[in-house]
Scaffold this motif. Structure first.
Motif, PDB file in Angstrom:
ATOM      1  N   ALA A 123       0.810  -1.224   0.000  1.00  0.00           N
ATOM      2  CA  ALA A 123       0.000   0.000   0.000  1.00  0.00           C
ATOM      3  C   ALA A 123       0.839   1.268   0.000  1.00  0.00           C
ATOM      4  O   ALA A 123       0.321   2.359  -0.297  1.00  0.00           O
ATOM      5  CB  ALA A 123      -0.937  -0.003   1.211  1.00  0.00           C
ATOM      6  N   SER A 124       2.117   1.150   0.324  1.00  0.00           N
ATOM      7  CA  SER A 124       2.972   2.335   0.427  1.00  0.00           C
ATOM      8  C   SER A 124       3.662   2.697  -0.881  1.00  0.00           C
ATOM      9  O   SER A 124       4.341   3.718  -0.956  1.00  0.00           O
ATOM     10  CB  SER A 124       4.030   2.127   1.514  1.00  0.00           C
ATOM     11  N   VAL A 125       3.505   1.862  -1.895  1.00  0.00           N
ATOM     12  CA  VAL A 125       4.147   2.113  -3.190  1.00  0.00           C
ATOM     13  C   VAL A 125       3.061   2.138  -4.254  1.00  0.00           C
ATOM     14  O   VAL A 125       2.476   1.110  -4.591  1.00  0.00           O
ATOM     15  CB  VAL A 125       5.198   1.032  -3.506  1.00  0.00           C
ATOM     16  N   VAL A 126       2.770   3.323  -4.756  1.00  0.00           N
ATOM     17  CA  VAL A 126       1.624   3.495  -5.648  1.00  0.00           C
ATOM     18  C   VAL A 126       2.048   4.154  -6.957  1.00  0.00           C
ATOM     19  O   VAL A 126       3.051   4.868  -7.015  1.00  0.00           O
ATOM     20  CB  VAL A 126       0.519   4.337  -4.975  1.00  0.00           C
ATOM     21  N   LYS A 127       1.264   3.893  -7.978  1.00  0.00           N
ATOM     22  CA  LYS A 127       1.525   4.528  -9.264  1.00  0.00           C
ATOM     23  C   LYS A 127       1.059   5.975  -9.206  1.00  0.00           C
ATOM     24  O   LYS A 127      -0.057   6.269  -8.787  1.00  0.00           O
ATOM     25  CB  LYS A 127       0.803   3.793 -10.386  1.00  0.00           C
ATOM     26  N   GLY A 128       1.931   6.901  -9.624  1.00  0.00           N
ATOM     27  CA  GLY A 128       1.617   8.321  -9.597  1.00  0.00           C
ATOM     28  C   GLY A 128       1.466   8.898 -10.992  1.00  0.00           C
ATOM     29  O   GLY A 128       1.394   8.155 -11.987  1.00  0.00           O
ATOM     30  N   GLU A 129       1.441  10.201 -11.062  1.00  0.00           N
ATOM     31  CA  GLU A 129       1.326  10.916 -12.328  1.00  0.00           C
ATOM     32  C   GLU A 129       2.619  11.685 -12.595  1.00  0.00           C
ATOM     33  O   GLU A 129       3.303  12.111 -11.653  1.00  0.00           O
ATOM     34  CB  GLU A 129       0.157  11.905 -12.278  1.00  0.00           C
ATOM     35  N   PRO A 130       2.988  11.876 -13.853  1.00  0.00           N
ATOM     36  CA  PRO A 130       4.147  12.718 -14.156  1.00  0.00           C
ATOM     37  C   PRO A 130       3.948  14.123 -13.611  1.00  0.00           C
ATOM     38  O   PRO A 130       2.818  14.607 -13.486  1.00  0.00           O
ATOM     39  CB  PRO A 130       4.179  12.724 -15.688  1.00  0.00           C
ATOM     40  N   VAL A 131       5.036  14.789 -13.265  1.00  0.00           N
ATOM     41  CA  VAL A 131       4.974  16.160 -12.763  1.00  0.00           C
ATOM     42  C   VAL A 131       5.668  17.076 -13.764  1.00  0.00           C
ATOM     43  O   VAL A 131       6.519  16.652 -14.548  1.00  0.00           O
ATOM     44  CB  VAL A 131       5.616  16.277 -11.371  1.00  0.00           C
ATOM     45  N   MET A 132       5.312  18.352 -13.716  1.00  0.00           N
ATOM     46  CA  MET A 132       5.852  19.307 -14.679  1.00  0.00           C
ATOM     47  C   MET A 132       7.183  19.907 -14.231  1.00  0.00           C
ATOM     48  O   MET A 132       7.736  20.775 -14.900  1.00  0.00           O
ATOM     49  CB  MET A 132       4.843  20.427 -14.941  1.00  0.00           C
ATOM     50  N   ALA A 133       7.710  19.463 -13.098  1.00  0.00           N
ATOM     51  CA  ALA A 133       9.037  19.880 -12.672  1.00  0.00           C
ATOM     52  C   ALA A 133      10.097  19.195 -13.537  1.00  0.00           C
ATOM     53  O   ALA A 133       9.785  18.293 -14.321  1.00  0.00           O
ATOM     54  CB  ALA A 133       9.236  19.535 -11.194  1.00  0.00           C
ATOM     55  N   SER A 134      11.352  19.628 -13.377  1.00  0.00           N
ATOM     56  CA  SER A 134      12.425  19.108 -14.228  1.00  0.00           C
ATOM     57  C   SER A 134      13.658  18.774 -13.396  1.00  0.00           C
ATOM     58  O   SER A 134      13.819  19.248 -12.282  1.00  0.00           O
ATOM     59  CB  SER A 134      12.789  20.121 -15.310  1.00  0.00           C
ATOM     60  N   GLU A 135      14.535  17.990 -13.973  1.00  0.00           N
ATOM     61  CA  GLU A 135      15.720  17.450 -13.320  1.00  0.00           C
ATOM     62  C   GLU A 135      16.844  17.323 -14.332  1.00  0.00           C
ATOM     63  O   GLU A 135      16.586  17.057 -15.496  1.00  0.00           O
ATOM     64  CB  GLU A 135      15.394  16.045 -12.780  1.00  0.00           C
ATOM     65  N   ASP A 136      18.112  17.457 -13.876  1.00  0.00           N
ATOM     66  CA  ASP A 136      19.220  17.183 -14.799  1.00  0.00           C
ATOM     67  C   ASP A 136      19.764  15.764 -14.633  1.00  0.00           C
ATOM     68  O   ASP A 136      20.822  15.424 -15.162  1.00  0.00           O
ATOM     69  CB  ASP A 136      20.337  18.220 -14.662  1.00  0.00           C
ATOM     70  N   PHE A 137      19.022  14.928 -13.925  1.00  0.00           N
ATOM     71  CA  PHE A 137      19.374  13.520 -13.722  1.00  0.00           C
ATOM     72  C   PHE A 137      19.691  12.830 -15.053  1.00  0.00           C
ATOM     73  O   PHE A 137      20.619  12.024 -15.151  1.00  0.00           O
ATOM     74  CB  PHE A 137      18.204  12.835 -13.013  1.00  0.00           C
ATOM     75  N   GLY A 138      18.927  13.144 -16.084  1.00  0.00           N
ATOM     76  CA  GLY A 138      19.123  12.511 -17.388  1.00  0.00           C
ATOM     77  C   GLY A 138      20.493  12.758 -17.982  1.00  0.00           C
ATOM     78  O   GLY A 138      20.985  11.947 -18.784  1.00  0.00           O
ATOM     79  N   ASN A 139      21.144  13.861 -17.604  1.00  0.00           N
ATOM     80  CA  ASN A 139      22.483  14.152 -18.133  1.00  0.00           C
ATOM     81  C   ASN A 139      23.539  13.198 -17.600  1.00  0.00           C
ATOM     82  O   ASN A 139      24.616  13.080 -18.179  1.00  0.00           O
ATOM     83  CB  ASN A 139      22.878  15.593 -17.799  1.00  0.00           C
ATOM     84  N   LEU A 140      23.263  12.534 -16.476  1.00  0.00           N
ATOM     85  CA  LEU A 140      24.172  11.515 -15.969  1.00  0.00           C
ATOM     86  C   LEU A 140      24.005  10.195 -16.720  1.00  0.00           C
ATOM     87  O   LEU A 140      24.955   9.418 -16.848  1.00  0.00           O
ATOM     88  CB  LEU A 140      23.914  11.266 -14.476  1.00  0.00           C
ATOM     89  N   VAL A 141      22.795   9.961 -17.193  1.00  0.00           N
ATOM     90  CA  VAL A 141      22.440   8.661 -17.766  1.00  0.00           C
ATOM     91  C   VAL A 141      22.671   8.605 -19.268  1.00  0.00           C
ATOM     92  O   VAL A 141      23.193   7.618 -19.803  1.00  0.00           O
ATOM     93  CB  VAL A 141      20.962   8.338 -17.448  1.00  0.00           C
ATOM     94  N   GLU A 142      22.292   9.657 -19.963  1.00  0.00           N
ATOM     95  CA  GLU A 142      22.302   9.664 -21.434  1.00  0.00           C
ATOM     96  C   GLU A 142      23.669   9.337 -22.036  1.00  0.00           C
ATOM     97  O   GLU A 142      23.756   8.556 -23.006  1.00  0.00           O
ATOM     98  CB  GLU A 142      21.797  11.020 -21.946  1.00  0.00           C
ATOM     99  N   PRO A 143      24.785   9.852 -21.483  1.00  0.00           N
ATOM    100  CA  PRO A 143      26.086   9.571 -22.111  1.00  0.00           C
ATOM    101  C   PRO A 143      26.480   8.102 -22.103  1.00  0.00           C
ATOM    102  O   PRO A 143      27.309   7.676 -22.926  1.00  0.00           O
ATOM    103  CB  PRO A 143      27.073  10.401 -21.275  1.00  0.00           C
ATOM    104  N   ILE A 144      25.930   7.307 -21.173  1.00  0.00           N
ATOM    105  CA  ILE A 144      26.323   5.896 -21.108  1.00  0.00           C
ATOM    106  C   ILE A 144      25.217   4.963 -21.606  1.00  0.00           C
ATOM    107  O   ILE A 144      25.405   3.751 -21.696  1.00  0.00           O
ATOM    108  CB  ILE A 144      26.751   5.491 -19.688  1.00  0.00           C
ATOM    109  N   GLY A 145      24.052   5.517 -21.937  1.00  0.00           N
ATOM    110  CA  GLY A 145      22.998   4.748 -22.599  1.00  0.00           C
ATOM    111  C   GLY A 145      22.490   3.557 -21.821  1.00  0.00           C
ATOM    112  O   GLY A 145      22.255   2.488 -22.398  1.00  0.00           O
ATOM    113  N   VAL A 146      22.306   3.713 -20.506  1.00  0.00           N
ATOM    114  CA  VAL A 146      21.805   2.605 -19.684  1.00  0.00           C
ATOM    115  C   VAL A 146      20.413   2.962 -19.154  1.00  0.00           C
ATOM    116  O   VAL A 146      20.016   4.129 -19.145  1.00  0.00           O
ATOM    117  CB  VAL A 146      22.751   2.310 -18.507  1.00  0.00           C
TER     118      VAL A 146
END
Length: 407
Positions: free
Chosen positions: A329-352
């Motif tokens: 019950a503590s882990v539920v499906k949510g909705e996307p949010v309109m905030a942003s993150e640079d997390f993807g810049n760590l991931v994209e260069p190594i394609g994982v």
């Protein structure tokens, strides 16, 4: 929520102490020197190898034999906000912006919680090497708020210095119910673009408008026309947000100035929508300047946040592990949010693959109120528990889902 057999009372107390220190001593983006020193000392105390990366970033590498490699990221920078939470450990710190302005500084987005939770997860995992095999890379990233930190770490050779992971995890505290986690398949957050636009005109006395080209009137028309982009140029089944956050022009009421400037921010999930919005912005800004017989405006990019995408299979694996640790019950499906993150810049260069989720920070009574303290508010103050324990337990569960011997 079931209790964790891994998070001890001693570890929880240490986590709280770390959180107090981080919250009381926030530092602006790419200036997190004290924060980095604290993190590095804590990791080394746990027997984890460390190195600095991207200026004020810290990377910890915990090796434990042959096995998968997994990375987990926490951001560490704070915001130019004057804290108004009334907490006994509230920040009174100040910092200096790039233009030399001294400002109050606050952890108004929960990065102190992210760092404290991941440091605790690192301590737990360093103490249970009989339960897992492989390598864990702990990423403590500076400069998320300015989209500078992830790029700086990658450009500083992050993935040449640290083992390449098979998956990268991240999480963010939000104004949801404390003790719960929300996950999203696909894009949990938007990509974002921020610009500064300088409008040029011709200065004159306010009594002689015929001798001017008024950049304030020009700006008013540009900003009004911008509001039609989402409503009239974007498919209503898609999402986009265009915000004009500042407008500055003139110094005196009877002088038509020579220039004015405004800043804007664009949020989109889809690259096609992004191209449509940014193209429309450039067209409108130029066309309104032409209509005013003004020189061509100058557009400067302030920041650009990348797409953030959750891998389907990796997300399903993490959700299974989180539910086993925290309860169904503590882990539920949510909705996307309109905030942003640079997390993807760590991931994209190594394609994982990557997985990024949210954990709540408010009690039910706060969420039932009229004014919920949201991220970037001077009143943002997640309750320490069960917020911090949820973040630490979620991090451990996700990591063990890849490297755990019982996975």
């Amino acid at each position: 929520m079931p209790a964790s057999v891994l998070l001890t009372d001693e570890q929880r107390t240490r986590m709280h102490d770390l959180y107090y220190q981080l919250h009381e001593h926030p530092e602006l983006s790419m200036q997190e020197h004290g924060t980095a020193a604290l993190i590095q000392a804590e990791l080394e105390q746990c027997g984890i190898d460390t190195f600095g990366c991207g200026g004020t970033g810290v990377v910890g590498v915990l090796r434990n034999g042959e096995g998968p490699v997994v990375a987990f990221r926490a951001d560490i920078d704070a915001l130019p906000i004057k804290e108004d939470t009334g907490l006994p450990y509230a920040s009174t710190a100040t910092g200096t912006l790039a233009d030399g302005t001294e400002v109050p500084v606050m952890h108004g987005c929960g990065h102190d919680a992210h760092a404290a939770a991941l440091l605790t997860a690192a301590r737990i995992l360093a103490g249970i090497k009989d339960r897992w095999a492989g390598t864990i890379v702990f990423l403590f990233q500076p400069g998320e708020e300015t989209a500078a930190g992830a790029k700086a770490m990658v450009e500083d050779g992050l993935w040449a210095k640290a083992p390449k992971p098979e998956v990268v995890f991240g999480q963010h505290v939000m104004p949801g119910l404390a003790g719960t986690v929300q996950y999203v398949h696909g894009h949990p957050m938007t990509q974002a673009d921020s610009w500064k636009v300088t409008l040029h005109g011709r200065q004159s006395h306010g009594s002689q408008p015929q001798d001017s080209i008024d950049p304030i009137v020009l700006g008013a028309h540009v900003i009004t026309r911008i509001q039609t982009i989402v409503s009239r140029e974007v498919d209503p089944r898609r999402s986009a947000v265009v915000t004009v956050g500042t407008f500055h022009g003139g110094l005196k009421e009877n002088i038509i100035p020579s220039s004015a400037e405004f800043t804007l921010n664009v949020r989109t999930f889809d690259e096609t929508v992004r191209a449509t919005v940014l193209g429309a912005l450039r067209r409108i800004i130029k066309a309104e300047a032409d209509a005013s017989n003004a020189p061509e405006p100058v557009i400067e990019e302030l920041s650009s946040f990348p797409p953030n995408s959750n891998d389907q299979q990796a997300t399903d694996d993490v959700v299974k592990a989180l539910r086993q640790e925290l309860g169904e019950a503590s882990v539920v499906k949510g909705e996307p949010v309109m905030a942003s993150e640079d997390f993807g810049n760590l991931v994209e260069p190594i394609g994982v693959p990557s997985v990024y989720w949210f954990f709540g920070g408010h009690p039910a009574e706060t969420l039932a109120g009229d004014r919920i303290p949201v991220n970037h508010s001077p009143h943002f103050a997640p309750v320490m528990e069960p917020t911090l324990s949820t973040g630490a337990r979620a991090a451990v569960a996700a990591i063990l889902s890849k490297v755990g011997l019982e996975r």
